[in-house]
Design an enzyme around this catalytic site. Structure first.
Site, PDB file in Angstrom:
ATOM      1  N   TYR A 113      31.031 -40.803 -42.305  1.00 28.07           N
ATOM      2  CA  TYR A 113      30.766 -39.652 -43.382  1.00 28.07           C
ATOM      3  C   TYR A 113      30.441 -40.521 -44.889  1.00 28.07           C
ATOM      4  O   TYR A 113      31.092 -41.391 -45.311  1.00 28.07           O
ATOM      5  CB  TYR A 113      32.086 -38.658 -43.665  1.00 28.07           C
ATOM      6  CG  TYR A 113      32.085 -37.912 -42.414  1.00 28.07           C
ATOM      7  CD1 TYR A 113      31.562 -36.625 -42.085  1.00 28.07           C
ATOM      8  CD2 TYR A 113      33.287 -38.028 -41.527  1.00 28.07           C
ATOM      9  CE1 TYR A 113      31.658 -35.698 -41.325  1.00 28.07           C
ATOM     10  CE2 TYR A 113      33.357 -37.180 -40.438  1.00 28.07           C
ATOM     11  CZ  TYR A 113      32.680 -35.988 -40.191  1.00 28.07           C
ATOM     12  OH  TYR A 113      32.968 -35.171 -39.396  1.00 28.07           O
ATOM     13  N   TYR A 151      34.379 -41.683 -34.132  1.00 29.75           N
ATOM     14  CA  TYR A 151      34.880 -42.597 -35.274  1.00 29.75           C
ATOM     15  C   TYR A 151      36.354 -42.341 -34.896  1.00 29.75           C
ATOM     16  O   TYR A 151      37.009 -41.484 -34.578  1.00 29.75           O
ATOM     17  CB  TYR A 151      34.429 -42.117 -36.503  1.00 29.75           C
ATOM     18  CG  TYR A 151      34.900 -40.553 -36.884  1.00 29.75           C
ATOM     19  CD1 TYR A 151      36.159 -40.002 -37.116  1.00 29.75           C
ATOM     20  CD2 TYR A 151      33.634 -39.598 -36.929  1.00 29.75           C
ATOM     21  CE1 TYR A 151      36.349 -38.784 -37.727  1.00 29.75           C
ATOM     22  CE2 TYR A 151      34.180 -38.149 -37.110  1.00 29.75           C
ATOM     23  CZ  TYR A 151      35.436 -37.895 -37.479  1.00 29.75           C
ATOM     24  OH  TYR A 151      35.450 -36.487 -37.991  1.00 29.75           O
ATOM     25  N   ARG A 155      37.483 -39.600 -32.598  1.00 30.98           N
ATOM     26  CA  ARG A 155      37.148 -38.115 -32.363  1.00 30.98           C
ATOM     27  C   ARG A 155      35.839 -38.141 -31.754  1.00 30.98           C
ATOM     28  O   ARG A 155      34.886 -39.122 -31.930  1.00 30.98           O
ATOM     29  CB  ARG A 155      36.696 -37.536 -33.690  1.00 30.98           C
ATOM     30  CG  ARG A 155      38.203 -37.421 -34.671  1.00 30.98           C
ATOM     31  CD  ARG A 155      38.396 -35.969 -35.012  1.00 30.98           C
ATOM     32  NE  ARG A 155      37.957 -35.031 -33.971  1.00 30.98           N
ATOM     33  CZ  ARG A 155      37.242 -33.735 -34.213  1.00 30.98           C
ATOM     34  NH1 ARG A 155      36.916 -33.516 -35.457  1.00 30.98           N
ATOM     35  NH2 ARG A 155      37.323 -32.835 -33.137  1.00 30.98           N
ATOM     36  N   HIS A 187      30.686 -34.773 -32.928  1.00 28.42           N
ATOM     37  CA  HIS A 187      30.572 -33.339 -33.324  1.00 28.42           C
ATOM     38  C   HIS A 187      29.694 -33.158 -34.577  1.00 28.42           C
ATOM     39  O   HIS A 187      29.647 -33.804 -35.493  1.00 28.42           O
ATOM     40  CB  HIS A 187      32.080 -32.735 -33.474  1.00 28.42           C
ATOM     41  CG  HIS A 187      32.847 -33.739 -34.546  1.00 28.42           C
ATOM     42  ND1 HIS A 187      33.600 -34.654 -34.384  1.00 28.42           N
ATOM     43  CD2 HIS A 187      33.169 -32.977 -35.658  1.00 28.42           C
ATOM     44  CE1 HIS A 187      34.152 -34.958 -35.303  1.00 28.42           C
ATOM     45  NE2 HIS A 187      33.737 -34.184 -36.165  1.00 28.42           N
ATOM     46  N   HIS A 218      29.932 -30.117 -37.596  1.00 32.22           N
ATOM     47  CA  HIS A 218      30.656 -29.046 -38.541  1.00 32.22           C
ATOM     48  C   HIS A 218      29.721 -27.916 -38.553  1.00 32.22           C
ATOM     49  O   HIS A 218      28.563 -28.424 -39.109  1.00 32.22           O
ATOM     50  CB  HIS A 218      31.341 -29.327 -39.475  1.00 32.22           C
ATOM     51  CG  HIS A 218      32.350 -30.347 -39.243  1.00 32.22           C
ATOM     52  ND1 HIS A 218      33.718 -30.198 -39.266  1.00 32.22           N
ATOM     53  CD2 HIS A 218      32.252 -31.913 -39.379  1.00 32.22           C
ATOM     54  CE1 HIS A 218      34.309 -31.165 -38.922  1.00 32.22           C
ATOM     55  NE2 HIS A 218      33.763 -32.459 -39.039  1.00 32.22           N
TER      56      HIS A 218
END
Length: 247
Positions: free
Chosen positions: A112, A151, A161, A164, A166
């Site tokens: 991110y 990640y 994880r 995905h 959000h």
């Protein structure tokens, strides 16, 4: 009333009668929820006129390229270009037009763009990982983006994880805001992810996974995925703590 159909999409059931589909606010497997969940029983409050009618989030909130996360910088980002589209529907299955849909995600390397992310993966100077659009008159939304990477997140031993994206949706009023996550089919990390598995009902979990859609794929340019989102009524809005948005 719970909506259950065969289309790929997130369907939010009546949690008061279907607790297996509702992620518990305190999920021991998801360690940070121990510090974030409410300590007292939740209370439903009736909606008044001001809650139902405002504030409005209209078309002026979106720029011309906000829906295309691949053209927001000087050059194209690294990774696999994809299209994610679908419909936003209300609790009766009717399209929700002119509602704001926002997305945020990691880049192709699984990182991110914010100071809290210390994953030793490369940042992409041409990818910010955020986008927004308005649904059209038939409730359709469409984003062009890069497929996010998995990640590590240190929740448990060797924890990763699944890929995905959000989603934040505002329904027909600000108080109906829903924050959720969309997953990709066939991910090998589903079994060990406590956020995904906090939804106890297997069918409900499957509705969090998008479906590959060859019909909307653009030849020689981008693969495409479909994901419909069904919102519940105003007394059943689901909220997620903003501190959890980057997980």
């Amino acid at each position: 009333m719970t909506i259950d159909d065969t289309r790929s999409g997130l369907v939010l059931p009546d949690y008061a009668r279907d607790e297996a589909s509702h992620p518990p606010l305190d999920s021991p497997e998801y360690r940070s929820s121990a510090l974030r969940h409410p300590k007292q029983p939740l209370q439903y409050l009736p909606h008044h006129l001001t809650e139902i009618t405002g504030p409005l989030l209209g078309q002026d909130r979106c720029g011309d390229t906000d829906h295309d996360l691949t053209v927001q910088h000087d050059d194209e980002p690294q990774g696999e270009r994809i299209i994610v589209s679908g419909k936003v529907l209300d609790s009766n299955g009717k399209p929700v037009p002119n509602t704001l849909v926002e997305v945020w995600q990691a880049n192709a390397a699984g990182r991110y763009l914010h100071q809290g992310d210390r994953h030793p993966a490369p940042l992409d100077p041409n990818f910010s990982g955020t986008g927004r659009c308005m649904t059209d008159s038939e409730g359709n939304y469409r984003f062009i983006t890069i497929k996010p990477g998995a990640y590590p997140w240190k929740n448990h031993d060797n924890a990763w994880r699944p890929a995905h994206i959000h989603f934040s949706l505002f329904g027909q009023a600000f108080t109906q805001r829903l924050i959720t996550q969309m997953y990709f089919p066939g991910d090998p990390l589903f079994y060990q992810d406590p956020i995904f598995n906090s939804v106890r009902d297997e069918k409900a979990r499957e509705r969090m996974i998008c479906s590959f859609d060859l019909d909307s794929t653009v030849p020689e340019w981008a693969l495409s995925y479909k994901w419909d989102i069904v919102l519940r009524g105003p007394q059943a809005t689901v909220f997620e703590d903003e501190e959890e948005d980057d997980d």
